[in-house]
Design a protein around this motif. Structure first.
Motif, short mmCIF file in Angstrom:
data_model
loop_
_atom_site.label_atom_id
_atom_site.label_comp_id
_atom_site.label_asym_id
_atom_site.label_seq_id
_atom_site.Cartn_x
_atom_site.Cartn_y
_atom_site.Cartn_z
N CYS A 127 -4.86 5.81 -4.98
CA CYS A 127 -5.38 6.70 -3.92
C CYS A 127 -6.88 6.88 -4.05
N ASN B 272 0.85 10.28 2.44
CA ASN B 272 0.76 10.21 0.97
C ASN B 272 -0.67 10.43 0.50
N LEU B 273 -1.62 9.81 1.17
CA LEU B 273 -3.03 9.95 0.80
C LEU B 273 -3.51 11.39 1.00
N ILE C 183 -8.56 3.68 -2.81
CA ILE C 183 -8.49 3.60 -1.34
C ILE C 183 -9.50 4.56 -0.72
N ILE D 180 1.80 6.14 4.67
CA ILE D 180 0.71 5.97 3.70
C ILE D 180 -0.34 7.07 3.88
N THR D 181 -0.69 7.36 5.12
CA THR D 181 -1.70 8.37 5.39
C THR D 181 -1.25 9.75 4.90
N LEU E 232 0.82 -1.21 0.00
CA LEU E 232 0.00 0.00 0.00
C LEU E 232 0.86 1.26 0.00
N SER E 233 2.03 1.19 0.61
CA SER E 233 2.93 2.34 0.63
C SER E 233 3.35 2.70 -0.79
N SER F 172 -7.83 11.65 -2.47
CA SER F 172 -8.00 10.97 -1.18
C SER F 172 -7.87 11.92 0.01
N SER G 91 0.21 4.04 -2.70
CA SER G 91 -0.27 5.37 -2.27
C SER G 91 0.43 6.51 -2.99
N ASN H 276 -2.71 13.72 -1.86
CA ASN H 276 -3.36 13.43 -3.14
C ASN H 276 -4.77 14.03 -3.15
#
Length: 281
Positions: free
Chosen positions: A33, A67-68, A36, A64-65, A23-24, A74, A27, A71
């Motif tokens: 994204c 990164n989201l 997700i 990951i959070t 997921l990393s 997300s 993302s 975007n």
């Protein structure tokens, strides 16, 4: 992507870590994204892992959070997740961590504040101010980042300003301004000037609250006013002078504060600044 997110609920630590690794990478991709963010448990499943007892999982979940959040597809989902008190509390609890976890947690918190005014209230409601003040007062590692976050939390948010005042935050900021610089190496002097500047900016942001403006001159018998006026003196760093002048221009709306500034010679120091061109902060 949905299948991989489902693996996050596995009781097997190795499976969780492997799913997070995948997921990393995902993302970083716009399409992933979006998937997700649109998933029923996508963002929430990842954010929930901030409560994991395993640092590796916490680290991956934070990455990951973040990164989201960066975007556009997300971002809203991440902000919505942290409006849930238990998720925000999980993030704030990580401000007691060290090393990489602390760095990632502060980076995520800072980015959340930059992307949502409502998040400022969420921080306060889960007692997020105190751990940031503790980090700032510690003058170690990430205290500059903590000071930046306190400044942003207070900006145009009277309730947060009042909370910072109530828990002794003004005294912490004044101490950071007035403590002498380290003398062991030149680099320490530069770092000390950064600390002073960020502490002054944080004090200035507290002017968003009429309560702070009213109480500021009385805190530690005017220590905050004296600290700011002292920074206006000709021998002080130019950037710190300008920041102090800006902070006083807001906080001196209180008559008692204005009189104290005048009695300390602050008006003369400020007038001298007007004659010298400065780069804007």
């Amino acid at each position: 992507v949905g299948f991989i997110i489902g693996l996050l609920s596995s009781r097997e630590h190795a499976i969780q870590v492997r799913a997070l690794d995948i997921l990393s990478e995902l993302s970083l991709l716009d399409r992933a994204c979006q998937v997700i963010a649109n998933g029923e448990e996508g963002v929430g499943s990842i954010v929930a892992l901030l409560r994991s007892p395993h640092e590796k999982i916490q680290e991956e979940a934070l990455t990951i959070t973040t990164n989201l959040l960066s975007n556009r597809d997300s971002k809203a989902g991440v902000i919505s997740a942290f409006m849930v008190p238990e998720y925000m509390k999980s993030l704030v609890n990580l401000y007691q961590a060290k090393g990489t976890i602390l760095h990632l947690a502060l980076t995520l918190g800072d980015a959340l504040i930059d992307n949502s005014e409502s998040i400022k209230d969420s921080f306060r409601e889960v007692d997020g101010v105190n751990p940031l003040l503790s980090l700032a007062a510690g003058r170690k590692g990430k205290h500059l980042q903590a000071l930046q976050m306190l400044t942003k939390l207070a900006q145009d948010n009277g309730a947060n300003c009042n909370t910072i005042l109530e828990v002794g935050g003004v005294s912490v900021l004044v101490d950071l301004i007035t403590q002498p610089p380290p003398t062991d190496e030149a680099a320490g002097e530069v770092h000390h000037l950064d600390v002073q500047l960020y502490a002054v900016l944080a004090l200035g942001s507290l002017s968003s609250s009429p309560v702070v403006i009213s109480e500021f001159p009385s805190v530690e018998n005017g220590a905050g006013v004296r600290a700011l006026v002292n920074l206006l003196q000709p021998s002080q760093d130019d950037t710190a002078k300008e920041a102090a002048a800006l902070a006083l221009s807001k906080l001196a709306l209180n008559e008692q504060c204005a009189q104290l500034v005048f009695s300390l010679g602050g008006v003369g120091y400020a007038s001298a600044l007007l004659g010298t061109p400065r780069e804007p902060l």
